[in-house]
Scaffold this motif. Structure first.
Motif, PDB file in Angstrom:
ATOM      1  N   VAL A 152       0.946  -0.979   0.103  1.00  0.00           N
ATOM      2  CA  VAL A 152      -0.127  -0.006   0.042  1.00  0.00           C
ATOM      3  C   VAL A 152       1.101   1.191  -0.035  1.00  0.00           C
ATOM      4  CG1 VAL A 152      -1.646   1.266   1.158  1.00  0.00           C
ATOM      5  CG2 VAL A 152      -1.926  -1.232   1.280  1.00  0.00           C
ATOM      6  N   ALA A 153       1.903   1.282   0.902  1.00  0.00           N
ATOM      7  CA  ALA A 153       2.634   2.243   0.980  1.00  0.00           C
ATOM      8  C   ALA A 153       3.402   2.547  -0.525  1.00  0.00           C
ATOM      9  CB  ALA A 153       3.653   2.204   2.029  1.00  0.00           C
ATOM     10  N   GLY A 154       3.817   1.530  -1.225  1.00  0.00           N
ATOM     11  CA  GLY A 154       4.348   1.473  -2.466  1.00  0.00           C
ATOM     12  C   GLY A 154       3.487   2.442  -3.331  1.00  0.00           C
ATOM     13  N   THR A 155       2.295   1.962  -3.455  1.00  0.00           N
ATOM     14  CA  THR A 155       1.406   2.466  -4.242  1.00  0.00           C
ATOM     15  C   THR A 155       1.268   4.180  -4.077  1.00  0.00           C
ATOM     16  OG1 THR A 155      -0.335   1.820  -3.215  1.00  0.00           O
ATOM     17  CG2 THR A 155       0.240   0.406  -5.117  1.00  0.00           C
ATOM     18  N   ILE A 156       1.110   4.296  -2.912  1.00  0.00           N
ATOM     19  CA  ILE A 156       0.694   5.883  -2.329  1.00  0.00           C
ATOM     20  C   ILE A 156       2.093   6.594  -2.683  1.00  0.00           C
ATOM     21  CG2 ILE A 156       0.480   7.105  -0.484  1.00  0.00           C
ATOM     22  CD1 ILE A 156      -1.450   4.998   0.729  1.00  0.00           C
ATOM     23  N   ASP A 157       3.228   5.866  -2.438  1.00  0.00           N
ATOM     24  CA  ASP A 157       4.456   6.602  -2.686  1.00  0.00           C
ATOM     25  C   ASP A 157       4.629   7.052  -4.464  1.00  0.00           C
ATOM     26  OD1 ASP A 157       5.068   6.995  -0.254  1.00  0.00           O
ATOM     27  OD2 ASP A 157       6.555   5.232  -0.069  1.00  0.00           O
ATOM     28  N   VAL A 158       4.113   6.334  -5.106  1.00  0.00           N
ATOM     29  CA  VAL A 158       4.291   6.397  -6.414  1.00  0.00           C
ATOM     30  C   VAL A 158       3.531   7.826  -6.882  1.00  0.00           C
ATOM     31  CG1 VAL A 158       3.853   5.958  -9.108  1.00  0.00           C
ATOM     32  CG2 VAL A 158       4.613   3.981  -7.491  1.00  0.00           C
TER      33      VAL A 158
ATOM     34  N   TYR B  46      -4.635   1.207   3.924  1.00  0.00           N
ATOM     35  CA  TYR B  46      -4.014   0.392   4.888  1.00  0.00           C
ATOM     36  C   TYR B  46      -4.805  -0.229   5.554  1.00  0.00           C
ATOM     37  CZ  TYR B  46       0.516   3.321   3.962  1.00  0.00           C
ATOM     38  OH  TYR B  46       1.644   3.702   3.554  1.00  0.00           O
ATOM     39  N   VAL B  47      -6.005   0.334   6.108  1.00  0.00           N
ATOM     40  CA  VAL B  47      -6.945  -0.359   6.923  1.00  0.00           C
ATOM     41  C   VAL B  47      -7.490  -1.654   6.271  1.00  0.00           C
ATOM     42  CG1 VAL B  47      -9.192  -0.474   8.147  1.00  0.00           C
ATOM     43  CG2 VAL B  47      -7.726   1.536   8.197  1.00  0.00           C
ATOM     44  N   ARG B  48      -7.731  -1.429   4.788  1.00  0.00           N
ATOM     45  CA  ARG B  48      -8.182  -2.690   4.127  1.00  0.00           C
ATOM     46  C   ARG B  48      -7.036  -3.795   4.029  1.00  0.00           C
ATOM     47  NH1 ARG B  48      -7.153  -4.433  -1.124  1.00  0.00           N
ATOM     48  NH2 ARG B  48      -8.976  -5.479  -2.085  1.00  0.00           N
ATOM     49  N   SER B  49      -6.019  -3.304   3.942  1.00  0.00           N
ATOM     50  CA  SER B  49      -4.845  -4.331   3.776  1.00  0.00           C
ATOM     51  C   SER B  49      -4.577  -4.932   5.076  1.00  0.00           C
ATOM     52  CB  SER B  49      -3.455  -3.624   3.147  1.00  0.00           C
ATOM     53  OG  SER B  49      -2.506  -4.250   3.894  1.00  0.00           O
ATOM     54  N   ALA B  50      -4.722  -4.146   6.071  1.00  0.00           N
ATOM     55  CA  ALA B  50      -4.464  -4.857   7.558  1.00  0.00           C
ATOM     56  C   ALA B  50      -5.494  -5.788   7.819  1.00  0.00           C
ATOM     57  CB  ALA B  50      -4.153  -3.744   8.627  1.00  0.00           C
ATOM     58  N   VAL B  51      -6.680  -5.498   7.687  1.00  0.00           N
ATOM     59  CA  VAL B  51      -7.981  -6.462   7.926  1.00  0.00           C
ATOM     60  C   VAL B  51      -7.715  -7.633   7.083  1.00  0.00           C
ATOM     61  CG1 VAL B  51     -10.482  -6.629   7.700  1.00  0.00           C
ATOM     62  CG2 VAL B  51      -9.219  -4.501   8.847  1.00  0.00           C
ATOM     63  N   LEU B  52      -7.301  -7.337   5.800  1.00  0.00           N
ATOM     64  CA  LEU B  52      -7.323  -8.727   4.917  1.00  0.00           C
ATOM     65  C   LEU B  52      -6.131  -9.522   5.512  1.00  0.00           C
ATOM     66  CD1 LEU B  52      -7.346  -7.487   1.055  1.00  0.00           C
ATOM     67  CD2 LEU B  52      -8.666  -8.998   2.259  1.00  0.00           C
TER      68      LEU B  52
ATOM     69  N   VAL C  62     -10.555  -6.515  13.889  1.00  0.00           N
ATOM     70  CA  VAL C  62     -10.333  -5.142  14.023  1.00  0.00           C
ATOM     71  C   VAL C  62      -9.287  -4.939  14.874  1.00  0.00           C
ATOM     72  CG1 VAL C  62     -11.013  -2.715  14.283  1.00  0.00           C
ATOM     73  CG2 VAL C  62     -12.525  -4.235  12.834  1.00  0.00           C
ATOM     74  N   ARG C  63      -9.422  -5.462  16.127  1.00  0.00           N
ATOM     75  CA  ARG C  63      -8.239  -5.238  17.113  1.00  0.00           C
ATOM     76  C   ARG C  63      -6.718  -5.829  16.568  1.00  0.00           C
ATOM     77  NH1 ARG C  63      -8.525  -6.282  23.559  1.00  0.00           N
ATOM     78  NH2 ARG C  63      -6.211  -5.978  23.955  1.00  0.00           N
ATOM     79  N   ASN C  64      -6.912  -6.881  16.007  1.00  0.00           N
ATOM     80  CA  ASN C  64      -5.699  -7.255  15.736  1.00  0.00           C
ATOM     81  C   ASN C  64      -5.240  -6.610  14.327  1.00  0.00           C
ATOM     82  OD1 ASN C  64      -4.667  -9.664  17.259  1.00  0.00           O
ATOM     83  ND2 ASN C  64      -6.715 -10.023  17.091  1.00  0.00           N
ATOM     84  N   ALA C  65      -6.147  -5.785  13.748  1.00  0.00           N
ATOM     85  CA  ALA C  65      -5.598  -5.265  12.364  1.00  0.00           C
ATOM     86  C   ALA C  65      -5.218  -3.838  12.727  1.00  0.00           C
ATOM     87  CB  ALA C  65      -6.624  -5.280  11.477  1.00  0.00           C
ATOM     88  N   LEU C  66      -5.431  -3.353  13.933  1.00  0.00           N
ATOM     89  CA  LEU C  66      -5.075  -2.045  14.137  1.00  0.00           C
ATOM     90  C   LEU C  66      -3.712  -1.559  14.416  1.00  0.00           C
ATOM     91  CD1 LEU C  66      -7.785  -1.050  16.871  1.00  0.00           C
ATOM     92  CD2 LEU C  66      -7.510  -0.171  14.540  1.00  0.00           C
ATOM     93  N   ILE C  67      -2.726  -2.457  14.416  1.00  0.00           N
ATOM     94  CA  ILE C  67      -1.380  -2.085  14.651  1.00  0.00           C
ATOM     95  C   ILE C  67      -0.725  -1.237  13.570  1.00  0.00           C
ATOM     96  CG2 ILE C  67       1.103  -2.993  14.634  1.00  0.00           C
ATOM     97  CD1 ILE C  67       0.195  -5.145  16.739  1.00  0.00           C
ATOM     98  N   PRO C  68      -0.923  -1.505  12.392  1.00  0.00           N
ATOM     99  CA  PRO C  68      -0.753  -0.523  11.292  1.00  0.00           C
ATOM    100  C   PRO C  68      -1.318   0.634  11.432  1.00  0.00           C
ATOM    101  CG  PRO C  68      -1.097  -2.652  10.404  1.00  0.00           C
ATOM    102  CD  PRO C  68      -1.737  -2.595  11.795  1.00  0.00           C
ATOM    103  N   VAL C  69      -2.364   0.692  11.722  1.00  0.00           N
ATOM    104  CA  VAL C  69      -3.384   1.928  11.764  1.00  0.00           C
ATOM    105  C   VAL C  69      -3.045   2.941  12.964  1.00  0.00           C
ATOM    106  CG1 VAL C  69      -5.925   2.881  12.164  1.00  0.00           C
ATOM    107  CG2 VAL C  69      -5.371   0.870  10.964  1.00  0.00           C
ATOM    108  N   VAL C  70      -2.554   2.141  14.160  1.00  0.00           N
ATOM    109  CA  VAL C  70      -2.159   3.176  15.175  1.00  0.00           C
ATOM    110  C   VAL C  70      -0.919   3.596  14.842  1.00  0.00           C
ATOM    111  CG1 VAL C  70      -0.974   2.785  17.350  1.00  0.00           C
ATOM    112  CG2 VAL C  70      -3.341   1.672  16.924  1.00  0.00           C
ATOM    113  N   THR C  71       0.002   2.820  14.067  1.00  0.00           N
ATOM    114  CA  THR C  71       1.062   3.346  13.466  1.00  0.00           C
ATOM    115  C   THR C  71       1.033   4.704  12.537  1.00  0.00           C
ATOM    116  OG1 THR C  71       2.005   1.105  13.390  1.00  0.00           O
ATOM    117  CG2 THR C  71       3.550   2.878  12.346  1.00  0.00           C
ATOM    118  N   LEU C  72       0.054   4.681  11.764  1.00  0.00           N
ATOM    119  CA  LEU C  72      -0.344   5.829  10.736  1.00  0.00           C
ATOM    120  C   LEU C  72      -0.669   6.891  11.670  1.00  0.00           C
ATOM    121  CD1 LEU C  72      -1.552   3.506   7.986  1.00  0.00           C
ATOM    122  CD2 LEU C  72       0.451   5.115   7.984  1.00  0.00           C
ATOM    123  N   VAL C  73      -1.654   6.544  12.403  1.00  0.00           N
ATOM    124  CA  VAL C  73      -2.313   7.748  13.223  1.00  0.00           C
ATOM    125  C   VAL C  73      -1.115   8.426  13.988  1.00  0.00           C
ATOM    126  CG1 VAL C  73      -3.867   8.437  14.861  1.00  0.00           C
ATOM    127  CG2 VAL C  73      -4.717   6.583  13.144  1.00  0.00           C
ATOM    128  N   ALA C  74      -0.306   7.455  14.613  1.00  0.00           N
ATOM    129  CA  ALA C  74       0.561   8.159  15.470  1.00  0.00           C
ATOM    130  C   ALA C  74       1.677   8.963  14.547  1.00  0.00           C
ATOM    131  CB  ALA C  74       1.600   7.125  16.013  1.00  0.00           C
TER     132      ALA C  74
END
Lengths: 313, 319, 596
Positions: free
Chosen positions: A234-240, B204-210, B237-249
């Motif tokens: 995801v980051a890669g596509t956004i970065d492009v 990001y959320v979509r990917s994390a949840v996937l 969702v709780r387990n997918a939140l790690i990337p989301v928390v990173t991004l929000v931070a």
């Protein structure tokens, strides 16, 4: 990819089993999965066409990019100017074909730099903990905190002439731009990868690998990394997209290519004030950036599905 | 855990010092000075610019200037703007509330879009909903904010004449009208920022949840007969939140730092526009103050994120 | 135009055969400013014309809020520290000078009852002093009276090097003495034909002694009134946020009856010029937009909506291309473009002449600047029928080719001309600004047709115009072959402006590139003429010498004038504004009103 199947063998086992029976190599297996992702395949074709167009388009459409024609200013698409003209009567198609080389090259190269640097730093920080983690996170925080504009001006001032002499004007500027854009965009990737590592390194399959005596680097490369690729793609596509746009802002600082080189971001920027009476001028570069982002994303999705056995299709 | 926290807090001070050294050096090396407009004016003798440079200490060696800045900062003195000739904290405090309001609202909007849309799209990958939301998200981040902002202005201010496009921090109205005017003028900037941010977060959320939705424990939860909603909210969702928390931070410090382009387009008197005009005018004390506070926030939110990881996934060990 | 002609013209004005305005235009066409022209008339005993304003409102206030938009917001409100125009404008809402310049170059009394002249014994016939008499009864916003002590204080305040004021240039040569509570005499060290510099116009705003007296020199930055101006102007301060907004309310004790019309004023900063134009011309959200440096194409379309109009005020600003006389690509004593070097290509007159013919000024005017830039071969070209006959311009690629051919520049295999092993390749720099980049593109295209290879370079404005010694990209270093920028002749006297071609002002390492002569063009004849002009006691002879100087540089193609740029602003249809290119936008804010 054998290692990563441990994540959830049950989910993919029914489908994977017959494949294994035929002893298909992982690469071929990935390609087979990728091919099933129709959008990804279509995207490969589209981006291939775009790359072909910007590489060979100037030969097929031999109109000079800076041919000023005041009699044909701000014209909409027509046979003589398929994408219309800008306010100096320059042919937008020719300009976009020429500028597209730079935009696509910068976008892709900067994305690769950002993703590779970010993944490496994030992976090292995530697996090593302690002082190495602290030092790398300090570096990440530093880069996040640096005000980009003054730093860019410093870089221009310090390195432009040196690089020009070293690598020639075109290559030198290109390397500089890619380094600058990539160098400013790896931090989110690093943080994301590190966070994924924190969680993944405690998972059962990694513990299992560890118990089996896998070295740290094997744990990382074979087990953890493939499972943390989701956010990286995801980051890669956004970065492009971000890199193509960022390139245009750089030339306003005198860092980018000379002002008369029509990269997509730059054409879009030039067009913005004419948006209400010459929308075609903005439409085509905007559309081109969108198409590039879209295709790269679908290819990313396809790759992920192909490489990740927990496939979702 | 508390030992880990203590250790992290202890290294905050040296890391901030290190960052401040780098920031200061970069700003000191950056070309240009605050007296651009003097040069364009032939009736101002060149000595004036030279005298001003000397007066503001711009000709001193960088270590001396850094030591002076650090000593002042330790005493709570943020410095003195070369351009406005006022204390930097006055300038920053005038603008911080507007930025907090506009950027804060846009971050909330982004989260409100990204979480539900991202989760829903991931539970139904490649459905019509997923395709549409993905396409919109791609449009959202392939168009730069200077462009989407202008598009909104052309549509809502010029063609429809519904919304004003010049943001005014203080509106001469009281009661409901005051709130109404504020909402009206904030709509477009908040939408531009929130949608752009929301677009990338959705992905990001979509990917994390996937990544988690097909894991065994989710299947287990389903097979226990739990409602799909409960499965998604409680287990996925709780387990997918790690990337989301990173991004929000990662994004939180922007609430203080502002958004340069959007603030410029809508003339929002926030920190972002202060920063860009200071950068263009080489008003080093202001840039230094703003970026230093920004650096403090970056470090703080990184720390908060690290602690949240442990709460979200108790298996994460702090060693 | 020589001295004899000049005297003849002045006589014609005196005799009423030539209008003041026509006289001003004639002088403008040869590089003299309107204020200088009217000063010549005053010195010759032709009284200052009284500007008439058609001010309709019959009572003070009642006009609501005047909302103005400046894409650069005021960052400080002390006129002595006003680094840029935006700061002067913000200050001008609250502070006033003794007199201001209208657009014809006439002095308009503001805080004085009348303009000093030889007839009213204000102006010494020898040009050594001038007496200013304050209007009685003028009050500061806090109710204290304005007196001669305030004027003397302003002079002392600005002169003190420790204050580091930007107005020091207007005050450091003069001395000011008190005559009585309301009048002062300004003494000059030598006969000064241009006597209306101190206390006049944008650098002449008066600040109150009683609030600034305790904050002289080093302490000046701590004065609370720096942020909270107390002046004599039509509006009083309400709120000031640097870089964002300045708000003022009607001054009920203003020294002119029925003025001002508006109850309050808002000066909002930030954003960009195009959206400022939209907010005024397209939506009418604001009443006035300052300095619209926007392509005319866009302005015309925005104006077509019918809500507002574009105000175009001819002034003295000129966009020009400078040609480097020294060699910017060879380093001598740690400095490029050293004065001991000659430019390898541009030192050839044929190349300079060809370049001048390759700048398609007509196209640049028609397709980029439109009404906002008039093509010119001269410093000022306004109006066309008064264009100096000494200098002409044309765009002619064939002729340029012929000139280069005759000069021995033969085309190489790649189409680029070569002579003596030197390729005709030039680097052309300018600051980042859309019309400038388009101008660069037009010039580059024409040069290509003439076998000149041109590399374009653009530098961000904050770097290009800085006085940073460490940076190679500043206009003052001019480490490039050609460069383009705009300078106003906005300052009323051309003497300093003309210094940009004298040998002792050469910008070099020794003077930290603060010399005004950035092109390093040198001519002993020019030096002598300028020295003669500086020591010339007779103002008319002096003016004639300036005209000669102007012709010398233009005809040697040391500079290629491109377009003369007027002041461009936008206002809603009903707003009546008084604008002048020789003073600030708000020079006559008290006369602004909105028609019903």
């Amino acid at each position: 990819m054998a290692g990563s199947t441990l994540a959830s063998p049950t989910a993919s086992a029914p489908r994977a089993a017959p494949d294994r029976a035929r002893h298909v190599s992982p690469g071929l297996e990935a390609w087979r999965r990728f091919r099933r992702h129709r959008l990804a395949v279509a995207s490969v074709v589209v981006i291939g066409l775009m790359i072909f167009a910007v590489l060979f388009g100037p030969i097929l459409w031999p109109v000079a990019i800076n041919e000023i024609d005041f009699t044909a200013r701000l014209q909409g698409p027509s046979w003589s100017h398929p994408l219309g003209t800008d306010d100096l009567g320059q042919d937008i198609l020719a300009r976009m074909l020429y500028g597209g080389r730079i935009s696509l090259a910068v976008g892709l190269a900067a994305m690769v730099v950002a993703v590779v640097v970010g993944t490496i730093i994030g992976a090292i920080a995530g697996i090593s903990r302690g002082s190495v983690d602290a030092a790398l996170m300090w570096l990440t925080d530093l880069f996040l905190a640096l005000p980009q504009l003054p730093l860019l001006l410093v870089i221009i001032y310090l390195f432009r002439d040196a690089l020009k002499e070293l690598a020639g004007p075109e290559v030198g500027v290109f390397v500089l731009i890619v380094a600058v854009i990539g160098g400013f965009r790896w931090m989110p990737v690093a943080r994301l990868v590190r966070a994924q590592f924190f969680s993944l390194r405690e998972k059962e399959f990694v513990e299992a690998a560890r118990a089996l005596g896998a070295s740290t680097s094997r744990q990382v490369v074979r087990h953890i990394l493939p499972n943390s690729l989701g956010p990286v793609i995801v980051a890669g596509t956004i970065d492009v997209a971000a890199a193509i746009i960022a390139e245009s802002t750089l030339s306003f600082l005198g860092l980018g290519f000379p002002p008369d080189i029509p990269t997509w971001g730059r054409v879009l920027y030039d067009a913005k004030d004419y948006l209400d009476f010459a929308p075609h001028w903005a439409l085509f570069p905007g559309g081109a950036i969108f198409l590039a982002v879209l295709t790269i994303n679908f290819i990313g999705d396809g790759l992920r599905d192909a490489l990740d056995p927990r496939k979702v299709m | 855990m508390s030992q880990y926290l203590l250790r992290r807090l202890l290294i905050v001070v040296p890391s901030l010092l290190g960052i401040s050294v780098v920031l200061f050096t970069v700003l000191a090396l950056a070309p240009g000075d605050p007296f651009e407009e003097l040069a364009a004016n032939p009736s101002v003798p060149p000595e004036v610019a030279a005298a001003l440079r000397a007066k503001f200490g711009l000709d001193d060696p960088i270590p001396v200037r850094y030591a002076r800045w650090l000593l002042a900062m330790l005493q709570g003195n943020w410095g003195f703007s070369f351009v406005s000739r006022v204390d930097v904290d006055v300038l920053v405090l005038q603008r911080v509330w507007t930025t907090l309001f506009v950027i804060g609202s846009s971050q909330i909007l982004a989260l409100m879009i990204a979480l539900p849309v991202g989760v829903y799209a991931a539970t139904r990958p490649y459905s019509i909903f997923d395709q549409i939301s993905s396409t919109l998200a791609f449009i959202g981040f392939s168009l730069p904010t200077f462009f989407t902002g202008l598009l909104l202005i052309l549509l809502f201010s010029i063609t429809l004449d519904w919304l004003p496009f010049v943001y005014r921090a203080d509106i001469a109205a009281t009661g409901w009208r005051w709130y109404w005017e504020h909402v009206r003028q904030s709509l477009m900037p908040v939408a531009v920022l929130g949608l752009a941010q929301g677009a990338s977060w959705t992905r990001y959320v979509r990917s994390a949840v996937l990544d988690v939705i097909r894991l065994d424990y989710v299947t287990t939860a389903r097979s226990k007969g739990l409602a799909e909603r409960v499965v998604v909210v409680k287990h996925v969702v709780r387990n997918a939140l790690i990337p989301v928390v990173t991004l929000v931070a990662l994004q939180m410090p922007a609430i203080f730092g502002g958004a340069i382009v959007t603030e410029q387009i809508f003339r929002i008197p926030g920190i972002g526009s202060l920063l860009i005009s200071s950068i263009l005018a080489n008003d080093t004390p202001v840039i230094m103050a703003v970026t230093f506070v920004f650096a403090c926030l970056v470090i703080t939110f990184n720390l908060i994120a690290d602690i949240l990881y442990g709460w979200l996934d108790p298996r994460i060990a702090y060693r | 135009m020589d001295e004899r002609e000049l005297r003849g013209l002045i006589q014609s004005v005196k005799a009423g055969k030539l209008s003041r305005r026509a006289f001003v235009r004639r002088l403008a066409a040869v590089g003299l400013t309107a204020p200088l022209a009217t000063q010549l008339l005053a010195q010759a005993g032709v009284a200052n014309a009284n500007s008439k304003f058609d001010y309709k409102p019959t009572k003070r206030g009642g006009g609501g809020t005047l909302k103005t938009l400046f894409w650069q917001g005021a960052t400080l409100l002390n006129p002595h520290f006003a680094v840029g125009t935006k700061d002067q404008e913000g200050s001008r809402i609250f502070y006033e000078p003794l007199a201001a310049w209208d657009n014809d170059g006439n002095l308009v009394p503001i805080l004085v009852a009348e303009i000093p002249s030889i007839e009213n014994d204000g102006l010494a016939a020898d040009g050594m002093s001038v007496v200013w008499k304050l209007k009685p009864g003028v009050q500061w916003h806090d109710g204290k009276p304005v007196t001669a002590d305030d004027l003397i204080f302003n002079w002392e305040f600005a002169c003190d090097p420790a204050t580091a004021s930007v107005t020091i240039g207007s005050y450091k040569e003069i001395s000011v003495e008190k005559i009585d509570t309301l009048s002062v005499r300004v003494r000059f060290p030598k006969p000064t034909p241009f006597w209306a510099e101190a206390f006049v116009g944008s650098r002449g705003m008066i600040i109150p002694k009683h609030l600034f007296d305790a904050y002289r020199g080093e302490k000046s930055r701590d004065a609370p009134a720096n942020l909270h101006p107390v002046g004599t102007g039509p509006y009083k301060i309400v709120e000031f946020k640097p870089g964002d907004v300045v708000k003022g309310m009607l001054n009920p004790h203003y020294h002119m009856p029925n003025r001002p019309f508006f109850d309050s004023i808002e000066m909002k900063g930030g954003g960009d010029a195009v959206s400022a134009a939209r907010a005024v011309l397209q939506t009418g959200e604001y009443d006035y937009a300052w300095n619209l440096q926007v392509e005319d194409e866009i302005l015309t379309r925005l104006e077509a909506g019918g809500k507002g109009r574009v105000n175009i005020i001819p002034g003295g600003a000129i966009e020009r291309i400078q040609l480097n006389s020294a060699d910017p690509w060879t380093e001598v004593d740690g400095e490029r473009a050293h004065i001991s070097t000659k430019h390898p290509l541009l030192s050839d007159p044929a190349v300079r002449q060809a370049l001048a013919m390759l700048v398609d000024r007509a196209a640049i005017q028609d397709h980029i600047y439109g009404r906002t830039g008039t093509a010119t071969g001269n410093f000022v070209n306004n109006p066309e029928r008064f264009r100096s006959k000494n200098t002409t311009w044309e765009f002619n690629v064939d002729k340029a080719n012929a000139v280069l051919d005759a000069g021995g520049w033969a085309r190489g295999t790649d189409g680029i001309r070569v002579k003596g092993g030197k390729r005709l390749k030039l680097v052309f720099q300018t600051s980042i600004n859309a019309p400038r980049q388009k101008t660069q593109a037009i010039v580059k295209q024409a040069c290509q047709k003439a076998g000149i290879d041109m590399e374009l370079k653009s530098v961000t404005a904050s770097v290009f115009f800085s006085s940073d010694v460490g940076n190679p990209d500043t206009y003052a270093k001019f480490y490039c072959d050609l460069q383009m920028y705009n300078t106003g002749l906005g300052q009323p006297d051309p003497q300093l402006f003309m210094h940009q071609y004298v040998s002792w002002e050469i910008s070099n390492k020794a003077n930290k590139w603060q010399g005004r002569n950035v092109t390093r063009w040198v001519s002993s004849a020019y030096d002598d003429t300028l020295r003669a002009a500086e020591s010339e006691l007779d103002p008319i002879k002096r003016a004639a010498l300036f005209i000669k100087l102007n012709d010398m540089v233009v005809m040697d193609h040391a500079v290629i004038p491109v377009v003369a740029r007027p002041l461009v602003s936008g206002s809603i249809k009903k707003l009546q504004v008084q604008l002048s290119a020789w003073d600030n936008t708000f020079w006559n804010l008290r006369e602004w009103y909105r028609e019903t």
